[in-house]
Design an enzyme around this catalytic site. Structure first.
Site, short mmCIF file in Angstrom:
data_model
loop_
_atom_site.label_atom_id
_atom_site.label_comp_id
_atom_site.label_asym_id
_atom_site.label_seq_id
_atom_site.Cartn_x
_atom_site.Cartn_y
_atom_site.Cartn_z
N GLU A 5 0.83 -1.31 -0.01
CA GLU A 5 -0.06 0.09 -0.18
C GLU A 5 0.82 1.24 -0.01
O GLU A 5 0.58 2.18 -0.75
CB GLU A 5 -0.94 -0.08 1.20
CG GLU A 5 -1.64 1.13 1.38
CD GLU A 5 -3.04 1.26 0.42
OE1 GLU A 5 -3.32 0.33 -0.28
OE2 GLU A 5 -3.43 2.23 0.40
N ASP A 6 1.95 1.06 0.76
CA ASP A 6 2.69 2.44 1.02
C ASP A 6 3.86 2.82 0.37
O ASP A 6 4.81 3.53 0.56
CB ASP A 6 2.90 2.64 2.54
CG ASP A 6 1.67 2.84 3.27
OD1 ASP A 6 0.71 3.23 2.49
OD2 ASP A 6 1.55 2.62 4.75
#
Ligand code: MN
Length: 743
Positions: free
Chosen positions: A98-99
């Site tokens: 996600e990051d």
């Protein structure tokens, strides 16, 4: 994949390094790293290295290097949930796709499909709350993930717990939103998965955010009464301990304070004061015996406890013979202790205690993969709800939530098979639990051999028999007689089918009309559905059949061009702007307040808004703006009873609202007063305090006395929250008044 190892390691400072290393060492201790097999050790270490480099350019809001967060989450997964190496690895990698630059494919390549799939699940859940879609739909996704692999949701709960433990650095409006979502989804899920300690901690932190005053008040009172409580517990335990020692059993006995949220809950629902709550703590006795001796050992302890103190028979709960459906096993009783106080005693074994604290994972550990789990039934029921497309997302959630927090009743079929239903379930729920066909055609129901109404609430031990009839079918009113998700959605499905049949003539009508006007049916029918703001064609057919919609009247709003309907903009004042965030004051819609309120960072006068009547906010309260269906703004308090629902289900419709300069403006606040009635003096003292001492206006005051007590409702006019607090404090000091609360 290549990682720029050289450069990233230089991003961290000396101090960062020390911090990260110390968390990593803590994780290693928690998982007993050196006792793991070589393969697992390598996998976890590689995950750590990858996370270390991939998150190098990120920091948490607190300033700490980001990688400390996934490591802490992994520690929670092990210590508090009891997960194994695969899940620990996934926890370390939970934010990586996600990051950071790392992709899902790379995780699959490096760690194999087992870890890869869990990380994918977590990435999917992570993305949920950023999108502007109804949270209800998202909730469905959380649940389907739960069915794919429970570990995804368990890691997500650990993630949420760590974020809440470190939430202090967040701005208030974010805290409130996170709290609402936690209360709505994660606390109930933690409960249902048997993670009692985590659930309690989640709820307590949320309470601290949404009701800081109440939280601090109870915390203070618990602290003030601690010595006295501990003294009592010692006195209570002493004689039991002596007797237990004589048995030669290996045991632990201690008192445990109840959580702040459960105490506040009791104060609110039972309308009592802190001082009146007798069960601020419970006594727990844990015995360490081999599996085959468990049940008899617990009953042996029970027998000792009830020899020493007199039990209250109705309070005996045997969750050893019949565990709760989240796996909880324990023997509970309430006895009368010294000074006549009621004390709850919980008796269980070491194994049962681990299950009570770690829930699902511990349950598997003892049960093994082969045995059928108490969770299987629950998963089946979620699967069934998810597959049933007849309820919309909101109905689904309401249905589902009934299966989360409820206690249970145990009832029997005429053949003696046990059926577990949520507390409050009715005879009709039972019929649907047996089989949907039995539900559809339930004609009459017997409980313990006597005919009962369909809405009869079942009690544990009831024996239930359903008599069916081919001619029977569900009606709308049945919805009010059931509480289980299964029954509700089956009844709804049947009603929908019925509506569809009734709608046939409506469809005919529409077909004829369109043919006459030379309109293509497929192309134009949805134009009308949309125009009338209906959710489906079936609704339109139904309304036409029931003559609740006049087709000719509706078509007046349209022109027909080249065989299709074109909406004619009504002339006159400009129509409402589409963007809800830019609604301006309508010509007659005077703002109800001066510019004391800011919505989404802009003066509230730009918006058409009102103060919600369900919670009557005053300046100083924590508030948010909620966009209603009519695109108006309602200002609610975050502690509004409806707030959790609104924020969790329709978070995308809520805007940040803040009070700025507080101008001279007055608000009516309703207060409830309780106290001891010692004649007419009380009313006088109350009015005296408000009018003379504080110089404020009373709108109304109603007082009712009964058997020496009174309750009263007081409406008073204040300028802001500070003033309100003064009023409440002063009132609670008035002689005879014992309790002042805001309604
Ligand atoms: Mn995270």
């Amino acid at each position: 994949m290549t990682l720029p190892v050289e450069t990233t390691s230089r991003v961290y400072s000396e101090e960062d390094h020390r911090l990260i290393e110390s968390v990593w060492r803590r994780l290693k201790r928690a998982i007993r790293y050196h006792e793991l097999n070589e393969e697992d050790r390598q996998m976890i270490k590689r995950a750590y290295k990858l996370a270390y480099h991939a998150h190098a350019h990120q920091r948490r809001k607190s300033g700490e290097p980001y990688v400390t967060h996934p490591l802490e989450v992994a520690i929670i997964c092990k210590r508090e949930i009891g997960l194994g190496p695969t899940a620990i690895t996934a926890a370390i990698l939970h934010d990586i796709v996600e990051d950071t630059e790392v992709t899902s494919e790379e995780v699959h390549q490096l760690f194999g499909p087992r870890v890869g799939k869990i990380v994918d699940g977590l990435t999917k859940l992570d993305g949920l709350y950023n999108v502007e879609s109804p949270q209800a739909e998202n909730y469905k996704k959380v649940l389907s993930t739960l069915l794919d692999d429970v570990r995804v949701v368990l890691i997500k709960i650990a993630d949420r717990l760590h974020n809440l433990r470190t939430i202090d650095v967040m701005p208030q409006h974010k805290k409130l939103k996170i709290a609402a979502e936690t209360n709505f989804i994660y606390a109930p899920l933690a409960h249902r998965l048997g993670l009692y300690n985590i659930r309690t901690e989640l709820q307590d932190i949320c309470l601290k955010i949404t009701e800081p005053d109440n939280y601090e008040l109870i915390k203070r009172k618990l602290r003030e009464t601690k010595a006295e409580r501990e003294n009592y517990i010692r006195r209570f335990i002493r004689p039991i301990k002596k007797r237990l020692k004589e048995t030669g059993l290996k045991f632990e006995i201690f008192g445990r304070a109840k959580s702040i949220s459960s105490i506040l809950n009791k104060i609110k629902t039972k309308k009592v004061s802190f001082e009146e709550i007798y069960d601020l703590f419970a006594i727990r006795i844990i015995v360490d015996v081999p599996r085959e001796r468990e049940k008899s050992a617990c009953w042996e302890v029970y027998s000792i406890v009830t020899d020493v103190y007199r039990p209250i028979p109705e309070r005996l709960k045997d969750w050893i013979t019949t565990p709760k459906s989240n796996g909880y096993e324990s023997l509970h009783t309430t006895v009368i202790g010294p000074e006549g106080k009621y004390v709850e005693v919980q008796i269980r074994t070491t194994r049962m205690n681990e299950i009570a604290e770690k829930g699902f994972a511990a349950h598997w550990k003892y049960k093994g993969v082969s045995g059928d789990s108490v969770f299987d039934k629950w998963f089946d029921s979620i699967r069934e709800l998810l597959e049933n497309t007849n309820s919309n997302a909101l109905e689904f959630i309401t249905d589902f939530k009934t299966s989360l927090f409820r206690e249970e009743v145990y009832v029997y079929t005429p053949r003696g098979d046990m059926i577990v239903l949520p507390k409050g379930a009715t005879a009709l729920d039972f019929a649907f639990a047996i089989h949907s066909e039995v539900g559809y055609h339930a004609h009459s129901i017997k409980v313990n051999n006597r005919i009962v109404p369909m809405g009869y609430r079942l009690k544990s031990g009831d024996q239930v028999e359903v008599i069916t009839s081919r001619n029977q079918k569900p009606s709308e009113s049945w919805l009010n007689m059931v509480i289980t998700g299964k029954a509700r959605s089956k009844i709804r499905a049947a009603m929908k089918e019925e509506r569809k049949k009734l709608g046939e003539s409506g469809k005919e009508k529409l077909l004829r009309k369109f043919r006459k006007l030379k309109l293509d049916f497929e192309e134009n029918v949805d134009v009308l559905v949309k125009h009338l703001k209906l959710s489906s064609r079936a609704d339109l057919y139904y309304l036409l059949a029931q003559e609740k919609v006049d087709l000719n009247e509706v078509l007046k709003d349209f022109d027909i061009e080249h065989g299709s309907l074109k909406y004619r903009e009504p002339s006159g004042p400009a129509s409402e702007k589409k963007d809800a965030r830019r609604v301006t004051l309508s010509s007659n819609g005077e703002a109800l307040m001066p510019q004391t309120l800011y919505i989404d960072g802009e003066p509230a006068s730009k918006y058409k808004y009102t103060l919600a009547s369900c919670c009557n906010p005053v300046p100083g309260d924590n508030v948010f703006a909620y966009v209603t269906k009519n695109k108006e703004f309602k200002i609610h308090r975050y502690t509004c009873p409806n707030a959790t629902n609104m924020l969790a289900k329709f978070g995308y419709r809520a805007l940040k609202a803040e009070w700025h300069v507080v101008l001279d403006r007055e608000f009516v606040v309703d207060l409830q007063l309780n106290g001891i009635d010692d004649g007419p003096g009380v009313i006088q003292r109350i009015t005296n305090t408000i009018s003379n001492e504080l110089g404020l206006n009373i709108r109304s005051l109603n007082i009712e006395g009964r058997e020496g007590y009174f309750t009263g409702k007081l409406s008073v006019v204040v300028k802001n929250k500070d003033q309100l607090e003064v009023v409440m404090r002063k009132l609670s000091q008035v002689k005879g008044v014992t309790n002042v609360t805001r309604i």
